[in-house]
Design an enzyme around this catalytic site. Structure first.
Site, PDB file in Angstrom:
ATOM      1  N   ASP A 127      20.322  38.398  -3.468  1.00 36.95           N
ATOM      2  CA  ASP A 127      19.052  39.119  -2.947  1.00 36.95           C
ATOM      3  C   ASP A 127      19.280  40.230  -1.088  1.00 36.95           C
ATOM      4  O   ASP A 127      20.111  39.421  -0.581  1.00 36.95           O
ATOM      5  CB  ASP A 127      17.543  38.825  -2.507  1.00 36.95           C
TER       6      ASP A 127
ATOM      7  N   HIS B 111      17.858  26.788   5.662  1.00 39.38           N
ATOM      8  CA  HIS B 111      17.461  28.296   4.778  1.00 39.38           C
ATOM      9  C   HIS B 111      17.068  29.689   5.483  1.00 39.38           C
ATOM     10  O   HIS B 111      17.292  30.903   5.120  1.00 39.38           O
ATOM     11  CB  HIS B 111      16.065  28.422   4.028  1.00 39.38           C
TER      12      HIS B 111
ATOM     13  N   ASP C 281       0.968  -0.942  -0.190  1.00 38.53           N
ATOM     14  CA  ASP C 281      -0.210  -0.113  -0.085  1.00 38.53           C
ATOM     15  C   ASP C 281       1.146   1.757   0.012  1.00 38.53           C
ATOM     16  O   ASP C 281       0.336   2.423   0.180  1.00 38.53           O
ATOM     17  CB  ASP C 281      -1.057   0.293   1.086  1.00 38.53           C
ATOM     18  N   GLY C 282       2.219   1.352  -0.515  1.00 38.74           N
ATOM     19  CA  GLY C 282       3.379   2.623  -0.111  1.00 38.74           C
ATOM     20  C   GLY C 282       3.506   2.897   0.905  1.00 38.74           C
ATOM     21  O   GLY C 282       4.871   3.977   1.430  1.00 38.74           O
ATOM     22  N   GLU C 283       3.131   2.152   2.299  1.00 38.31           N
ATOM     23  CA  GLU C 283       3.812   2.458   3.520  1.00 38.31           C
ATOM     24  C   GLU C 283       5.111   2.056   3.846  1.00 38.31           C
ATOM     25  O   GLU C 283       6.171   0.711   3.149  1.00 38.31           O
ATOM     26  CB  GLU C 283       3.167   1.665   4.450  1.00 38.31           C
TER      27      GLU C 283
ATOM     28  N   GLN D 280       8.878  27.602   4.684  1.00 36.99           N
ATOM     29  CA  GLN D 280       7.498  28.046   5.685  1.00 36.99           C
ATOM     30  C   GLN D 280       8.121  28.452   7.647  1.00 36.99           C
ATOM     31  O   GLN D 280       8.481  27.408   8.050  1.00 36.99           O
ATOM     32  CB  GLN D 280       6.930  27.607   5.543  1.00 36.99           C
TER      33      GLN D 280
ATOM     34  N   ARG E  89      10.022  40.712  -4.545  1.00 31.89           N
ATOM     35  CA  ARG E  89       9.133  39.598  -4.565  1.00 31.89           C
ATOM     36  C   ARG E  89       8.067  40.268  -5.063  1.00 31.89           C
ATOM     37  O   ARG E  89       7.333  40.634  -4.405  1.00 31.89           O
ATOM     38  CB  ARG E  89       8.849  39.017  -3.478  1.00 31.89           C
TER      39      ARG E  89
ATOM     40  N   ASP F 201      24.195  31.748  -2.981  1.00 37.36           N
ATOM     41  CA  ASP F 201      22.356  31.803  -2.787  1.00 37.36           C
ATOM     42  C   ASP F 201      22.949  30.505  -1.640  1.00 37.36           C
ATOM     43  O   ASP F 201      23.368  29.434  -2.256  1.00 37.36           O
ATOM     44  CB  ASP F 201      22.190  31.610  -3.423  1.00 37.36           C
TER      45      ASP F 201
ATOM     46  N   LYS G 186      16.397  42.877  -5.547  1.00 29.41           N
ATOM     47  CA  LYS G 186      15.241  42.272  -6.057  1.00 29.41           C
ATOM     48  C   LYS G 186      14.358  41.992  -5.099  1.00 29.41           C
ATOM     49  O   LYS G 186      14.167  42.053  -4.226  1.00 29.41           O
ATOM     50  CB  LYS G 186      16.097  40.617  -5.744  1.00 29.41           C
TER      51      LYS G 186
END
Length: 318
Positions: A171, A130, A37-39, A97, A196, A221, A194
């Site tokens: 940036d 990041h 099942d992909g587990e 995020q 956004r 970067d 830069k």
């Protein structure tokens, strides 16, 4: 806890093997697969009871599969009574995020940190997050490496005269990174302005500092995803009269139109590290991949021996 064991997920096994070669160790045996099942199915095929275990797994695309595989491996080692488990995550996914910049959005960088800690990791070793503040999202120690010694060593080996070099930040958010490289490489320092316009689009207009005219420009970067921002910066620098342009980044995610954009960009060479395995290398003839295995290997050795990690960068191990 004196015996060290290093295991790898399937995200970047070559990097884990190179780390083990640096440390003169054998990569630990682990069976990974999927149920019908992909587990994800996992079994650690060596005794880890009382051992100091390091699990190498960048959470690069496919992000969700690789992240879940890391969590399952951590849980396997914890339930097998490993003395200490260090999650070695050369590339930390979901890092973009890292705050609520508008209503009703998650902070996935914190969510993933909680998942890794809850699974049983005792500490984390990662590279070029990041956003550096993500270290504070963990309730366990985090060793945050940066690839600057590896990248700087390469550019110094090219023998570019200081008066011909210009270090460029793509940036305002990357100024600190550019300054770090500039301290080692010297030359001029410039910043691309830069703006956004949306979550997926940016515009680049002006260059602050410099000058870049007639110079060999190196744009640094932390990661290249769709390559829109970095290629936009390269075009601005090229228009300003740079003689040659190099792009350097730690993490080459290279998703969506990235390869096409980089092929069309006015750059001499694209330099990445092997934190993420590169399937696009055959498509980009001007791509060079540098290994961070010695840097990770030395950090793992120092963690195991309770030695300083910050000394790595003073001694320029890479």
């Amino acid at each position: 806890m004196r015996e060290i064991k290093i295991f790898s997920g399937r995200a970047n096994q070559k990097l884990a093997e190179d780390v083990c070669n640096f440390l003169h160790l054998k990569l630990g045996r682990v069976s990974l697969g999927e149920f019908p099942d992909g587990e994800i199915q996992c079994k650690i095929d060596e005794d880890v009871r009382g051992r100091d275990v390091f699990l190498v797994q960048p959470t690069c695309p496919p992000v969700n599969n690789n992240l879940m595989e890391l969590l399952v491996m951590i849980d396997s080692c914890r339930r097998a009574s490993a003395e200490r488990i260090t999650a070695v995550i050369p590339y930390y996914g979901y890092a973009r995020q890292d705050r609520k910049d508008e209503g009703r959005v998650p902070i996935t960088a914190k969510l993933v940190a909680d998942l890794i800690t809850s699974a049983g990791a005792d500490r984390v070793l990662t590279m070029d997050l990041h956003a550096a503040q993500i270290q504070g999202f963990f309730n366990v120690p985090v060793d945050h490496l940066n690839a600057s010694p590896v990248l700087n060593h390469y550019f110094l080996s090219l023998g570019v005269p200081t008066e011909d070099l210009c270090v460029v930040s793509p940036d305002a958010g990357s100024i600190k990174r550019a300054v770090t490289h500039h301290r080692r490489l010297n030359g001029e320092l410039a910043i691309v302005d830069k703006r956004r316009t949306s979550a997926h689009e940016t515009t680049t207009k002006n260059i602050i500092g410099g000058p870049v005219e007639g110079k060999i420009a190196v744009i640094f970067d932390d990661m290249i995803s769709t390559a829109g921002s970095i290629c936009g910066a390269a075009k601005v620098v090229h228009k300003a009269g740079a003689r040659e342009i190099y792009i350097a980044a730690t993490h080459g995610v290279l998703c969506g139109p990235a390869v096409a954009r980089l092929q069309a960009a006015p750059i001499k060479e694209l330099i990445l590290t092997d934190t993420i395995p590169q399937k696009s290398q055959d498509l980009l003839t001007n791509m060079r991949v540098l290994s961070v295995a010695p840097l990770l290997g030395e950090a793992i050795k120092r963690i195991h021996n309770d030695e300083s990690i910050s000394a790595l960068f003073r001694e320029n191990i890479a």
